[in-house]
Design a protein around this motif. Structure first.
Motif, PDB file in Angstrom:
ATOM      1  N   GLY A 104       0.790  -1.322  -0.007  1.00  0.00           N
ATOM      2  CA  GLY A 104      -0.043   0.084  -0.052  1.00  0.00           C
ATOM      3  C   GLY A 104       0.757   1.164   0.042  1.00  0.00           C
ATOM      4  N   TYR A 105       0.226   2.262   0.640  1.00  0.00           N
ATOM      5  CA  TYR A 105       0.912   3.767   0.571  1.00  0.00           C
ATOM      6  C   TYR A 105       1.641   3.857   1.985  1.00  0.00           C
ATOM      7  CZ  TYR A 105       0.822   8.545   0.059  1.00  0.00           C
ATOM      8  OH  TYR A 105       1.338  10.207  -0.078  1.00  0.00           O
ATOM      9  N   HIS A 106       2.821   4.395   1.942  1.00  0.00           N
ATOM     10  CA  HIS A 106       3.526   4.694   3.327  1.00  0.00           C
ATOM     11  C   HIS A 106       4.129   6.116   3.264  1.00  0.00           C
ATOM     12  CE1 HIS A 106       4.144   0.592   4.941  1.00  0.00           C
ATOM     13  NE2 HIS A 106       3.767   0.213   3.827  1.00  0.00           N
ATOM     14  N   ASP A 107       3.645   6.750   4.299  1.00  0.00           N
ATOM     15  CA  ASP A 107       4.029   8.211   4.421  1.00  0.00           C
ATOM     16  C   ASP A 107       4.986   8.192   5.485  1.00  0.00           C
ATOM     17  OD1 ASP A 107       4.366  10.832   3.721  1.00  0.00           O
ATOM     18  OD2 ASP A 107       2.678  11.668   4.801  1.00  0.00           O
ATOM     19  N   ILE A 108       6.390   8.789   5.477  1.00  0.00           N
ATOM     20  CA  ILE A 108       7.450   8.580   6.207  1.00  0.00           C
ATOM     21  C   ILE A 108       7.530   9.970   6.949  1.00  0.00           C
ATOM     22  CG2 ILE A 108       9.929   7.918   6.824  1.00  0.00           C
ATOM     23  CD1 ILE A 108       7.675   5.668   6.134  1.00  0.00           C
ATOM     24  N   ASP A 109       7.808  10.197   8.243  1.00  0.00           N
ATOM     25  CA  ASP A 109       8.173  11.276   8.674  1.00  0.00           C
ATOM     26  C   ASP A 109       9.474  10.950   9.661  1.00  0.00           C
ATOM     27  OD1 ASP A 109       8.775  13.525  10.394  1.00  0.00           O
ATOM     28  OD2 ASP A 109       6.825  13.890  11.170  1.00  0.00           O
ATOM     29  N   MET A 110      10.791  11.119   9.128  1.00  0.00           N
ATOM     30  CA  MET A 110      11.922  10.588   9.745  1.00  0.00           C
ATOM     31  C   MET A 110      12.554  11.637  10.520  1.00  0.00           C
ATOM     32  SD  MET A 110      14.920   8.411   8.012  1.00  0.00           S
ATOM     33  CE  MET A 110      14.094   6.713   7.886  1.00  0.00           C
ATOM     34  N   GLY A 111      13.260  11.370  11.920  1.00  0.00           N
ATOM     35  CA  GLY A 111      13.947  12.300  12.284  1.00  0.00           C
ATOM     36  C   GLY A 111      15.085  12.688  11.586  1.00  0.00           C
ATOM     37  N   PRO A 112      15.897  13.909  11.993  1.00  0.00           N
ATOM     38  CA  PRO A 112      16.818  14.403  11.133  1.00  0.00           C
ATOM     39  C   PRO A 112      18.275  13.648  11.247  1.00  0.00           C
ATOM     40  CG  PRO A 112      16.121  15.921  12.502  1.00  0.00           C
ATOM     41  CD  PRO A 112      15.348  14.916  12.904  1.00  0.00           C
ATOM     42  N   ASN A 113      18.201  12.678  12.262  1.00  0.00           N
ATOM     43  CA  ASN A 113      19.380  11.866  12.476  1.00  0.00           C
ATOM     44  C   ASN A 113      19.363  10.579  11.761  1.00  0.00           C
ATOM     45  OD1 ASN A 113      17.910  10.827  14.510  1.00  0.00           O
ATOM     46  ND2 ASN A 113      19.459  11.392  15.938  1.00  0.00           N
ATOM     47  N   ALA A 114      17.946  10.172  11.133  1.00  0.00           N
ATOM     48  CA  ALA A 114      17.558   9.227  10.742  1.00  0.00           C
ATOM     49  C   ALA A 114      17.649   7.843  11.543  1.00  0.00           C
ATOM     50  CB  ALA A 114      18.480   8.806   9.551  1.00  0.00           C
ATOM     51  N   ARG A 115      17.415   8.188  12.778  1.00  0.00           N
ATOM     52  CA  ARG A 115      17.409   6.961  14.028  1.00  0.00           C
ATOM     53  C   ARG A 115      15.865   6.488  13.801  1.00  0.00           C
ATOM     54  NH1 ARG A 115      19.082   7.485  20.347  1.00  0.00           N
ATOM     55  NH2 ARG A 115      18.997   5.361  20.763  1.00  0.00           N
ATOM     56  N   PHE A 116      14.951   7.215  13.892  1.00  0.00           N
ATOM     57  CA  PHE A 116      13.770   6.832  14.310  1.00  0.00           C
ATOM     58  C   PHE A 116      12.773   7.525  12.868  1.00  0.00           C
ATOM     59  CE2 PHE A 116      15.630   7.062  18.398  1.00  0.00           C
ATOM     60  CZ  PHE A 116      15.446   5.709  18.934  1.00  0.00           C
ATOM     61  N   TYR A 117      11.498   7.041  12.871  1.00  0.00           N
ATOM     62  CA  TYR A 117      10.538   7.338  11.930  1.00  0.00           C
ATOM     63  C   TYR A 117       9.139   7.135  12.268  1.00  0.00           C
ATOM     64  CZ  TYR A 117      10.841   3.009   9.167  1.00  0.00           C
ATOM     65  OH  TYR A 117      10.769   1.605   9.008  1.00  0.00           O
TER      66      TYR A 117
END
Length: 729
Positions: free
Chosen positions: A421-434
């Protein structure tokens, strides 16, 4: 049709129950859908502490922070416990932002709308340690804390200011009259067509503010009124049409301590755009993007902000246009400058598909990160420490949006999102979590907090709202099918069948479309659309199409519309309609097409250039002649009028006014600053001169889309529904 494809449906994971609630009226449908279809999970999500913590707001608990590593939540502020300074009134705010120091919040309160994205508001700074709230700026266009938390940058009455929180003193940084010339916010056309409202940025070291300066005194003025009162007032807005003079734009960088200002002067002369500006990992270097007026020649400059010295580090030319953002898919940038590295990344379609390219600060290409016959949709995170980049793409199929990670050198690609399906990602600036907000046609929207490896740490929204809706209400799910057009092109489309569908019956069809370049309407995702469900309940098949010009199918599919807007969009709607006509449950004599804005243009243009396919059309706020629309959007896709006169003529609805056969309802507001009322008025004149007629509804106070309050929303929806009932039932 001479060539048609087999109908291929992707069936959802649930079926409609026959004993569920149905809507009592259109209002019930619209508001039930709104109640259950609201975005799940927390609101006003912000990553803080570099991405190690998450901040968000809930109605019951106020502002909270969450430690993804431990799952622990910590309350920061309950709004009801805070009062306006010097008043007993409970503090209220529209939104908030964190300072990089994690010790201060900036609240936006009492916003008053200006254009689509911009407001005038009051800004308050809250010191978490002292528990004190103070007014930082009243009636300002924007305000923001410096990264070190010691100052607030402010834009008010066309000038930049800085407020030193420790000293309690405000200093003015620019000095223009704010009328015709102004700083720190965009004019109408830059804001609307380059997608941003705040035209300034702090440097990472809190020493500088870089800002846009506008001079729009030569731009032609558009005026509008809602006709209220005995002597209606006219609002005047400088908005350039194709070929008109543009505002002149400069970039200034001011030292907030010495107030010294340096102008960053590209080598371009005359009419060009500066749509983006980025601070690099070098504290004295700003990256500046320029586009020629035709928007097919891009340069990326590096400027030294102390001296104004410049150098070009990247240059690109294209036969059509170069995108620097995408409004429809939520992509703000195509350039990415990660911290702590002398590298940057750029998303370009130079290969025929949108992919990620890697560059050094010296401008040398370091390699192609992604490749293949699919489009990168959005870069979501970059981790220089592990040389890993995260992105969303349509590699799994054009109806999918999935998350991948890959090393900077293009090795080690891995798909992280597992659910179809459709994933919308909001990731932290250090790419550790999202945060992963995802759904598909059979799975209501869920929100999961995940680590960089895709491991689920916490479910923030479990889809229970959507599940509750399905439990209580009858629902017609979205089904997907493909159409092979006459020239062999495959089109993805969707269909919502009527409640209690009976394959032995023949049903009317409503195309609910948009169609504009770079948009993408049909995805495999869950949707509770009250309008479409109401139509399905009342016996209509509702159809949408990813027509040519849609993003996500490569450049050839997308850019075939260049300099000929309307031609291929209308062709694909007509081809889909003819394909549906061959299905035993479709009544080809009862088809309608409808849409708003570009969807209104698609509606009118299709009716006029493919007469007889649709019996009726409803066009809300339609463009009817691209010579009347704003220049940045129009010239991006049509070129300048002087070089494409025949294309502009062929793309104008008025050219084909004599072809109208079906019934056409036009809806417009006299206060529409986006698609001006002149579009509908000139079309009406052309229709009249050709001996054709159309129905018209004018709502003077409304903006773009004509809606201006709850009553008008319900009324306009009702007018559209009754129009369909009149001509399709």
């Amino acid at each position: 049709m001479r060539r048609i494809a087999a109908l291929v449906f992707v069936l959802p994971l649930f079926v409609q129950a026959q004993d569920k609630k149905e809507y009592t009226d259109l209002k019930d449908a619209l508001f039930t859908a709104y109640r259950f279809g609201e975005s799940p999970g927390p609101s006003q999500v912000t990553w803080i502490e570099g991405g190690n913590r998450l901040s968000y707001k809930t109605e019951s608990e106020g502002i909270l922070t969450l430690d993804p590593a431990t799952g622990e939540e910590h309350p920061v502020l309950k709004g009801k416990n805070l009062r306006f300074p010097g008043s007993g009134k409970v503090f209220s705010y529209e939104s908030f932002q964190w300072a990089a120091d994690g010790k201060h919040l900036v609240f936006t309160s009492n916003p008053r709308q200006i254009f689509r994205r911009s407001t005038v508001s009051d800004f308050y700074v809250y010191d978490l340690g002292a528990g004190e709230l103070r007014l930082a700026a009243k009636d300002a266009r924007s305000a923001g804390l410096s990264p070190d938390g010691s100052m607030v940058g402010i834009v008010r009455e066309g000038n930049m200011y800085v407020d030193d929180l420790g000293a309690g003193k405000e200093a003015q940084l620019t000095h223009d009259d704010g009328v015709g010339e102004f700083n720190g916010f965009y004019d109408w056309v830059y804001e609307e067509e380059f997608g941003k409202a705040q035209a300034w940025n702090w440097s990472p070291d809190s020493r500088y503010i870089a800002y846009w300066h506008f001079d729009e005194r030569k731009v032609p003025v558009f005026q509008m009124t809602n006709f209220e009162g005995t002597h209606p007032e006219y609002e005047q807005i400088p908005i350039p049409d194709p070929g008109d003079p543009n505002p002149s734009v400069r970039i200034g960088v001011v030292d907030v301590h010495t107030h010294k200002n340096v102008w960053l002067e590209p080598e371009e002369k005359g009419d060009f755009y500066i749509p983006r500006m980025y601070w690099t990992s070098d504290p004295d270097v700003v990256a500046l993007v320029t586009l020629n007026r035709a928007q097919n020649h891009l340069k990326l400059y590096f400027f030294n902000v102390r001296t104004g010295a410049r150098r070009v580090v990247l240059e690109e030319k294209n036969q059509t246009w170069i995108s620097i953002f995408n409004f429809y898919t939520g992509v703000d940038d195509m350039f990415y400058f990660p911290e702590k590295t002398k590298e940057f990344f750029w998303v370009s379609d130079r290969s025929g598909y949108s992919h990620i390219y890697r560059y050094g600060y010296d401008g040398k290409t370091l390699g192609t990160v992604t490749s293949g016959n699919w489009d990168v949709l959005k870069v979501t995170g970059i981790d220089p420490a592990t040389e890993t980049l995260y992105y969303l793409s349509g590699e799994a199929g054009p109806l999918e949006q999935q998350l991948y990670r890959i090393h900077f050198d293009g090795t080690g690609k891995q798909r992280l999102s597992q659910e179809a399906g459709y994933h919308d990602i909001d990731m932290g600036p250090n790419a550790r979590f999202y945060l992963d907000t995802y759904s598909n046609s059979g799975t209501p929207t869920q929100v999961a907090l995940r680590d960089r490896d895709g491991k689920t740490l916490k479910i923030l929204a479990d889809g229970s709202a959507g599940a509750a809706f399905l439990e209580q209400y009858a629902y017609a799910p979205t089904e997907y099918f493909k159409v092979t057009a006459t020239d062999g092109t495959t089109l993805d489309a969707s269909m919502i069948k009527p409640f209690h569908f009976d394959s032995s019956k023949r049903y009317p069809v409503v195309f609910d479309v948009y169609g504009g370049p770079e948009s993408h309407n049909v995805y495999n995702r869950f949707a509770i659309d009250g309008w479409r469900q109401w139509l399905a309940q009342n016996g209509y098949i509702v159809v949408d199409v990813n027509n040519r010009g849609s993003a996500g199918y490569g450049s050839a599919f997308l850019k075939i519309v260049y300099k000929q807007l309307g031609r291929w969009e209308s062709n694909d709607f007509a081809e889909t309609a003819r394909f549906l006509s061959n299905l035993p449950f479709v009544d080809s004599t009862r088809m309608a097409i409808m849409g708003t804005s570009y969807g209104g243009y698609s509606t009118v243009y299709t009716l006029l250039t493919h007469p007889g396919v649709f019996k009726a059309g409803i066009a809300n706020s339609p463009v009817t002649d691209w010579r009347l629309y704003d220049d940045i959007y129009t010239e991006r896709y049509m070129g300048l009028p002087a070089g494409n006169e025949d294309g502009y003529r062929k793309s104008a609805c008025e050219t084909y006014a004599a072809n109208l056969q079906g019934h056409l309802l036009l809806i417009h507001s006299m206060s529409d600053d986006n698609v001006h009322p002149a579009h509908t008025m000139q079309l009406l004149t052309a229709l009249t001169n050709a001996g054709r007629d159309a129905d018209l509804r004018i709502y003077p106070p409304g903006g773009h889309g004509a809606v201006y309050n709850l009553e008008s929303y319900l009324l306009i929806a009702g007018v559209g529904y009754h129009y369909l009932e009149q001509y399709l039932k």
